[in-house]
Design an enzyme around this catalytic site. Sequence first.
Site, mmCIF file in Angstrom:
data_model
loop_
_atom_site.group_PDB
_atom_site.id
_atom_site.type_symbol
_atom_site.label_atom_id
_atom_site.label_comp_id
_atom_site.label_asym_id
_atom_site.label_seq_id
_atom_site.Cartn_x
_atom_site.Cartn_y
_atom_site.Cartn_z
ATOM 1 N N SER A 175 -78.207 80.205 9.124
ATOM 2 C CA SER A 175 -79.478 79.567 9.375
ATOM 3 C C SER A 175 -80.448 80.769 9.442
ATOM 4 O O SER A 175 -81.863 80.513 9.724
ATOM 5 C CB SER A 175 -79.659 78.792 10.689
ATOM 6 O OG SER A 175 -79.216 79.800 11.762
ATOM 7 N N SER A 176 -80.137 82.094 9.139
ATOM 8 C CA SER A 176 -81.181 82.932 9.414
ATOM 9 C C SER A 176 -82.223 82.986 8.395
ATOM 10 O O SER A 176 -83.434 83.910 8.615
ATOM 11 C CB SER A 176 -80.049 84.566 9.044
ATOM 12 O OG SER A 176 -79.949 84.623 7.727
#
Length: 184
Positions: free
Chosen positions: A41-42
């Site tokens: 999810s970065s």
Amino acid sequence: MKPIMSEKTYLRMRWLATILPVVLFASWIAANIGISTVPSSSMEPTLKVGSTVLYEHIGADDLDYGDIVLFLPMDDQSIEIQNFLSSFFCIHETGIDPYVKRVVGISGDIIETHDGYLWRNGEKQIESYVAENTDGNFGPYVVPDGYIFCMGDNRNFSIDSRRYGAFPENVFYGRMIKVLEPVG
């Protein structure tokens, strides 16, 4: 009058003329274009976990600030990733998942985060793709020669160059060109 070539030879030549452009195009695609999945999810909100991205093979000289890049998160300057096929085999050989991040610094840049923003060479960067202010302070960090500094767009939850330092240019192998949306 004798024919120039036999019918059998003509059919073989015709088949070769039909298939050769397809093989050449497929080879060009394999050498220059790749598909990958976003593993974390970065990069939210820009890219969601599991998004499929189409990328072009690049060299570090082709990168610019703001490019979304794919690379192997390692500090091994002996690796050579020349195209999609070599990146594919390198990923499977090392067992390392590629990182998908954004280029924010190149050799010689001074990178900092404070007051909720990224600062490059003393200038505050206004980045519309970052959803919230960046927590905490980082730097100043001078990007070494031959290295690239990358951060995720989800700054407060991204494990990136702020933790590992800049990455060597040779581990970068792709620049995202399109997000492929699922059909349906």
